[in-house]
Scaffold this motif. Sequence first.
Motif, short mmCIF file in Angstrom:
data_model
loop_
_atom_site.label_atom_id
_atom_site.label_comp_id
_atom_site.label_asym_id
_atom_site.label_seq_id
_atom_site.Cartn_x
_atom_site.Cartn_y
_atom_site.Cartn_z
N GLN A 13 0.89 -0.94 -0.01
CA GLN A 13 0.22 0.05 0.21
C GLN A 13 0.55 1.64 0.02
OE1 GLN A 13 -2.79 0.23 -0.76
NE2 GLN A 13 -3.26 -1.95 -0.27
N CYS A 14 1.99 0.89 0.49
CA CYS A 14 3.04 2.30 0.44
C CYS A 14 3.67 2.30 -0.60
CB CYS A 14 3.81 2.13 1.95
SG CYS A 14 3.34 2.82 3.04
N ASN A 15 4.11 0.90 -1.15
CA ASN A 15 5.31 1.46 -2.50
C ASN A 15 4.90 0.76 -4.05
OD1 ASN A 15 7.00 2.18 -0.50
ND2 ASN A 15 7.86 0.03 -0.18
N ASP A 16 4.14 -0.15 -3.94
CA ASP A 16 3.56 -0.02 -5.41
C ASP A 16 2.54 0.49 -5.58
OD1 ASP A 16 3.11 -2.95 -7.15
OD2 ASP A 16 1.40 -1.39 -6.90
N GLN A 17 3.24 0.67 -7.20
CA GLN A 17 1.95 1.59 -8.17
C GLN A 17 0.14 1.46 -8.18
OE1 GLN A 17 3.35 1.13 -11.81
NE2 GLN A 17 2.32 -0.50 -12.76
N ASN A 18 0.16 0.24 -7.85
CA ASN A 18 -1.13 0.69 -6.99
C ASN A 18 -1.94 0.57 -5.93
OD1 ASN A 18 -1.87 -0.32 -10.56
ND2 ASN A 18 -1.13 -1.78 -10.38
N GLY A 19 -0.92 0.77 -5.40
CA GLY A 19 -1.20 0.62 -3.39
C GLY A 19 -1.64 2.13 -3.39
N PHE A 20 -2.08 2.27 -1.92
CA PHE A 20 -2.50 3.55 -1.48
C PHE A 20 -1.82 4.64 -1.61
CE2 PHE A 20 -3.04 6.62 1.84
CZ PHE A 20 -4.40 7.52 1.70
N LEU A 21 -0.58 4.65 -1.74
CA LEU A 21 0.28 5.99 -0.91
C LEU A 21 0.86 7.27 -2.99
CD1 LEU A 21 1.83 7.95 0.51
CD2 LEU A 21 3.62 6.68 0.74
N ALA A 32 -10.15 5.38 -0.91
CA ALA A 32 -10.71 4.92 0.24
C ALA A 32 -10.73 3.28 0.08
CB ALA A 32 -12.65 5.37 0.76
N ASP A 33 -10.62 2.66 -0.52
CA ASP A 33 -10.59 0.63 -0.43
C ASP A 33 -9.21 0.95 0.01
OD1 ASP A 33 -13.47 0.47 -1.20
OD2 ASP A 33 -13.01 0.34 -2.57
N LYS A 34 -8.89 0.95 -0.66
CA LYS A 34 -7.52 1.42 -0.09
C LYS A 34 -6.66 2.21 1.01
CE LYS A 34 -5.73 1.04 -5.36
NZ LYS A 34 -5.35 1.21 -6.55
N TYR A 35 -7.30 2.63 1.23
CA TYR A 35 -6.72 3.10 2.57
C TYR A 35 -7.43 2.47 3.63
CZ TYR A 35 -7.48 6.13 6.56
OH TYR A 35 -6.91 7.20 7.72
N GLN A 36 -8.19 1.95 3.39
CA GLN A 36 -8.92 0.77 4.87
C GLN A 36 -8.05 -0.39 4.48
OE1 GLN A 36 -11.89 1.98 6.97
NE2 GLN A 36 -10.46 -0.14 8.34
N GLN A 37 -7.61 -1.07 3.54
CA GLN A 37 -6.82 -1.71 3.69
C GLN A 37 -5.40 -2.00 4.20
OE1 GLN A 37 -6.24 -3.26 -0.50
NE2 GLN A 37 -8.64 -3.33 -0.90
N LEU A 38 -5.16 -0.58 3.93
CA LEU A 38 -3.34 -0.76 4.45
C LEU A 38 -4.04 -0.27 6.55
CD1 LEU A 38 -0.69 0.84 4.97
CD2 LEU A 38 -1.63 2.90 4.48
N LEU A 39 -5.34 0.51 6.88
CA LEU A 39 -5.70 0.31 7.94
C LEU A 39 -5.52 -0.54 9.52
CD1 LEU A 39 -8.17 3.96 8.11
CD2 LEU A 39 -5.36 3.54 9.00
N ASN A 40 -6.74 -2.12 8.10
CA ASN A 40 -6.84 -3.54 8.35
C ASN A 40 -5.23 -3.80 8.74
OD1 ASN A 40 -9.05 -2.26 8.69
ND2 ASN A 40 -9.49 -3.60 6.99
N ALA A 41 -4.02 -3.74 7.62
CA ALA A 41 -2.97 -3.67 8.03
C ALA A 41 -2.32 -3.93 8.91
CB ALA A 41 -2.80 -4.02 6.98
N VAL A 42 -2.31 -2.48 8.65
CA VAL A 42 -1.06 -1.96 10.63
C VAL A 42 -1.98 -2.06 11.58
CG1 VAL A 42 -0.48 0.16 11.27
CG2 VAL A 42 -0.37 0.02 8.92
N SER A 43 -4.04 -2.44 11.86
CA SER A 43 -3.86 -2.82 12.58
C SER A 43 -3.27 -4.38 13.51
CB SER A 43 -5.06 -2.39 12.60
OG SER A 43 -5.86 -1.05 12.32
N GLN A 44 -3.64 -4.92 12.29
CA GLN A 44 -3.01 -6.52 12.66
C GLN A 44 -1.96 -6.34 12.66
OE1 GLN A 44 -4.82 -8.81 8.99
NE2 GLN A 44 -4.15 -10.92 10.96
N TYR A 45 -1.07 -5.98 12.05
CA TYR A 45 0.23 -6.00 12.25
C TYR A 45 0.20 -5.64 14.22
CZ TYR A 45 5.76 -5.45 11.78
OH TYR A 45 6.21 -5.74 11.91
N ALA A 46 -0.01 -4.77 14.37
CA ALA A 46 0.14 -4.08 15.82
C ALA A 46 -0.22 -5.19 16.81
CB ALA A 46 -0.62 -2.77 15.69
N THR A 47 -1.58 -5.91 16.34
CA THR A 47 -1.93 -6.92 17.40
C THR A 47 -1.20 -8.39 17.06
OG1 THR A 47 -4.13 -6.37 16.59
CG2 THR A 47 -3.78 -8.69 17.46
N GLU A 48 -0.49 -8.51 15.95
CA GLU A 48 0.40 -9.84 15.94
C GLU A 48 1.94 -9.18 16.91
OE1 GLU A 48 1.22 -10.72 11.91
OE2 GLU A 48 -1.63 -11.45 11.53
#
Length: 105
Positions: A13-21, A32-48
């Motif tokens: 989501q940060c580095n790919d040409q099709n990612g959010f950033l 909004a979809d890509k942003y939400q995918q990024l938020l979900n991944a960061v939240s999951q990573y924080a939990t893990e």
Amino acid sequence: MDNTEVKKRIIFQCNDQNGFLITLLAGNEFSADKYQQLLNAVSQYATEINDNSLIDRQVVVCLFTLLYSLENLISRYTQMNHPNISQIENAHARIWHLMTEDLLK
């Protein structure tokens, strides 16, 4: 999903040409979809990594690059009186909160 897959989703989501950033910066499109995918991944990573004091270097670089880019957009959009300024400000605040409250606790 394991930790490696979640890291890949954040980095995508940060580095790919099709990612959010990159879509936001190059295409001037807030997905909004890509942003939400990024938020979900960061939240999951924080939990893990909850009990682990080490955060993957690539994830940290990605998130700081994202914050820096959003700050620059806020500055530019403020000067332009851009209609999406609040969306960018909210995104920056949410990512900042995830980093300081969830990842760096």
